[in-house]
Design a protein around this motif. Structure first.
Motif, PDB file in Angstrom:
ATOM      1  N   GLY A   1       0.820  -1.200   0.000  1.00  0.00           N
ATOM      2  CA  GLY A   1       0.000   0.000   0.000  1.00  0.00           C
ATOM      3  C   GLY A   1       0.858   1.256   0.000  1.00  0.00           C
ATOM      4  O   GLY A   1       2.088   1.205   0.003  1.00  0.00           O
ATOM      5  N   PRO A   2       0.179   2.369  -0.013  1.00  0.00           N
ATOM      6  CA  PRO A   2       0.936   3.629  -0.002  1.00  0.00           C
ATOM      7  C   PRO A   2       1.699   3.792   1.306  1.00  0.00           C
ATOM      8  O   PRO A   2       1.204   3.461   2.382  1.00  0.00           O
ATOM      9  N   GLU A   3       2.881   4.254   1.169  1.00  0.00           N
ATOM     10  CA  GLU A   3       3.721   4.434   2.343  1.00  0.00           C
ATOM     11  C   GLU A   3       3.177   5.558   3.212  1.00  0.00           C
ATOM     12  O   GLU A   3       2.652   6.559   2.720  1.00  0.00           O
ATOM     13  N   LYS A   4       3.277   5.345   4.507  1.00  0.00           N
ATOM     14  CA  LYS A   4       2.821   6.362   5.442  1.00  0.00           C
ATOM     15  C   LYS A   4       3.761   7.558   5.388  1.00  0.00           C
ATOM     16  O   LYS A   4       4.974   7.406   5.290  1.00  0.00           O
ATOM     17  N   PRO A   5       3.168   8.745   5.435  1.00  0.00           N
ATOM     18  CA  PRO A   5       4.038   9.928   5.391  1.00  0.00           C
ATOM     19  C   PRO A   5       4.932   9.990   6.614  1.00  0.00           C
ATOM     20  O   PRO A   5       4.490   9.782   7.741  1.00  0.00           O
ATOM     21  N   LYS A   6       6.150  10.241   6.355  1.00  0.00           N
ATOM     22  CA  LYS A   6       7.108  10.337   7.449  1.00  0.00           C
ATOM     23  C   LYS A   6       6.923  11.657   8.183  1.00  0.00           C
ATOM     24  O   LYS A   6       6.557  12.670   7.594  1.00  0.00           O
ATOM     25  N   PRO A   7       7.098  11.648   9.494  1.00  0.00           N
ATOM     26  CA  PRO A   7       6.946  12.898  10.243  1.00  0.00           C
ATOM     27  C   PRO A   7       7.962  13.941   9.782  1.00  0.00           C
ATOM     28  O   PRO A   7       9.144  13.655   9.593  1.00  0.00           O
TER      29      PRO A   7
END
Length: 635
Positions: free
Chosen positions: A382-388
């Motif tokens: 899936g789409p990668e989680k946005p990095k902080p």
């Protein structure tokens, strides 16, 4: 014959035996043997694990058992793999970055060598699985016995520990046939709880000697049948090492809690040392016999096992291929227990099941095996989680200031808020700046936050001193979240329908906070569109507040009058009654009889009266009490 001795089975029975496998799996194809080695070679001078390697004497065979090549083949066969030749093993070793020790040297049992062999075995296992994925077959349950079948209905069970290490189950039958000739001796040792038992036993008959000098004399006397087993040497002794009624040896207790200083602890430590010395001296005394034994059976715990192996000058090497543990539970080490274990190991287990019954057992077992799980289909990533986002120093300082500001407003700390705003207010964008989204606040402005928190002084300061805008709307999405928790006192304005716009006045949950908005609207009507955009229902002046307070006082007084009138109608005034004449009582003689305990003043006042007079006195008391209550209400 009800019992069969493992080392003296009848020839007619051996010829009919076949391996009894629960699942008939094909025999793995063995690699071609190295030149000069025959795979059919069996017996005590051959290694069936390493492609039938043969040896000249016992010492050469022992050296082979300690070599890395043999240990690698043993572990590979146990994992279901195939043995390799010595040339192939050398190529595998060369492929490792860290090579292992080459042969049976004194360091062949080092930890580095074991780690390297484990690495080679794991590598071969992964390669085998990758070549044939999903071809796992149901295998027979691992038991201590290897079973053989003789038609039509006879089965023999032999302990697997009797065979050479690493021998595949398909080779057990040839091993069993090779065990039927030649004299064999065992060494058996047991130690537990300070008790020790050891013996050197013969487990198979020796070949008949010919050309004996006393042959003529033996012809005259009938031969006595030799027993299948014979105890050649034995020894038992006991030392005080265990803690009575507490369990465990003194050494284990010292390792767990530290050395105890009692006299009993010192005696037990001495007993442990003496037991260790006695056993090692006995093993040294029996060194020649032990060297010629085919199997060495040891029953000992982890700490007691070091008594027999892995010490300086030990007769039994740590990696000796003859070492075995008893494959069944044992009792206290005694001479009789050693005899029982010897009979258990050398007596073949028998059963009498027909081939149909055996086939039914196989089918029942296969039906009980769990079905293989389907291979899970890997979903596309899936789409990668946005990095902080990494904040700069200025952004971190700004967030810290906003956090402090919101905390002071929500908790109603007005004095620190004033000082903080004078210092940092212009840098934050003014009083009407929207609260940042990262703060997680449901309100949009500081005024909305203060009104919802119910702080009158903070709300008044924001409106009067900082001229906060009361017409800013609460966002619709957030307004929906606040529908349930914004219930308070009845508002002076009509409640807004769900989904419509709301302002700071609508978030006020107490009348006191709403009065702050109305006072400001009355004092400064030209500042904002109070009655339209701000949704304030009406202004509130000082005269209106005084009039409202006066109405409250009148309303309260009217309620008190109604209460008095209601109580007066419920209880009519009582007619005055003549006071009862209290007769003087005679003074009793102090020396006369008296009752235990005393009487209260009220009881003494009506003592001696008739029942009618007592009733009148009680009614008068009740009337006085009612009159006192009415006077208290009228004040």
């Amino acid at each position: 014959m009800s019992h069969f001795h493992v080392y003296s089975l009848p020839v007619e029975l051996l010829d009919t035996l076949t391996p009894r496998n629960l699942v008939n799996e094909p025999r793995p194809i063995s690699p071609s043997p190295t030149p000069g080695a025959s795979t059919s070679t069996t017996g005590s001078r051959a290694c069936n694990v390493c492609n039938g390697a043969t040896f000249v004497d016992v010492e050469e065979q022992r050296v082979h058992f300690r070599s890395d090549w043999h240990r690698y083949n043993v572990k590979t066969r146990l994992n279901g793999g195939q043995s390799v030749s010595e040339v192939e093993f050398s190529k595998l070793v060369d492929g490792l970055e860290d090579s292992i020790s080459g042969s049976a040297s004194e360091d062949s049992d080092s930890d580095d060598s074991d780690d390297a062999i484990d690495a080679l075995v794991n590598k071969a296992t992964r390669k085998t699985r990758s070549q044939s994925p999903g071809q796992a077959r149901a295998s027979a349950p691992q038991t201590a016995l290897a079973w053989f079948h003789s038609p039509p209905a006879t089965q023999l069970g032999v302990y697997k520990a009797l065979f050479n290490s690493g021998v595949h189950q398909n080779d057990y039958l040839s091993e069993l046939k090779g065990m039927q000739h030649g004299g064999r001796t065992w060494a058996m040792f047991m130690v537990a709880g300070g008790h020790f038992a050891g013996a050197i036993v013969r487990v198979s008959r020796e070949s008949e000697d010919e050309g004996d000098e006393d042959s003529s004399q033996r012809k005259k006397k009938p031969k006595k049948p030799k027993s299948d087993t014979e105890v050649l040497k034995h020894k038992t002794f006991h030392r005080y090492t265990t803690r009575r009624k507490q369990g465990g040896s003194q050494g284990l207790n010292d390792n767990a809690k530290g050395n105890a200083k009692s006299a009993g602890a010192q005696l037990r430590r001495y007993g442990e040392q003496a037991l260790r010395d006695d056993i090692r001296n006995l093993i040294q005394e029996w060194a020649e016999e032990i060297d010629g034994c085919e199997r060495i059976w040891i029953r000992a715990s982890g700490t007691n096992r070091k008594i027999f192996v892995d010490y300086e000058g030990s007769v039994i090497a740590k990696g000796d291929g003859r070492l075995r543990t008893f494959p069944f539970p044992t009792r206290r080490p005694t001479q009789s227990e050693l005899s029982r274990c010897l009979m258990e190991l050398t007596r073949a287990k028998t059963s009498h099941l027909t081939e149909d019954a055996l086939r039914a057992q196989d089918e029942a077992y296969l039906a009980s095996l769990p079905k293989p799980k389907p291979v899970p289909v890997t979903a596309p990533p899936g789409p990668e989680k946005p990095k902080p986002v990494k904040l700069s120093k200025e952004e971190e300082i700004l967030r810290e200031k906003w956090s402090r500001l919101l905390e002071m407003v929500s908790k109603g700390r007005l004095d620190p808020l004033k000082a903080f705003w004078e210092r940092e207010g212009p840098n934050l964008g003014g009083v009407d700046t929207l609260i940042p989204d990262w703060a997680g606040e449901k309100r949009s402005t500081l005024l909305q936050l203060a009104a919802h928190a119910g702080h009158e002084d903070v709300t008044d300061w924001l409106l009067e001193n900082l001229h906060a805008d009361p017409t800013v709307d609460v966002p619709l999405a957030k307004a929906g979240e606040l529908e349930d928790d914004d219930s308070g006192d009845a508002s002076d304005s009509a409640k807004a329908p769900k989904g419509s716009r709301r302002t700071a006045y609508d978030l006020a949950r107490t009348r006191a906070v709403r009065d702050v908005f109305r006072r400001c609207a009355g004092a400064h009507p030209d500042w904002w569109d109070w009655f339209g955009a701000a949704r304030v229902p009406s202004a509130l002046s000082k005269e209106m507040e005084e009039e409202r307070d006066e109405k409250k006082k009148v309303r309260r007084k009217g309620l008190k009058d109604k209460v008095k009138e209601r109580e007066g109608k419920a209880k009519p005034p009582l007619e005055p009654e003549p006071k009862p004449v209290v007769q003087e009582q005679k003074v009793r003689d102090p020396t006369g009889p008296r009752k235990l305990g005393g009487a209260s003043g009220a009881v003494e006042g009506i003592a001696g009266l008739t029942p009618e007079m007592r009733a009148k006195v009680e009614r008068e008391r009740r009337a006085r009490a009612a009159e006192a209550r009415l006077n208290g209400i009228s004040k």
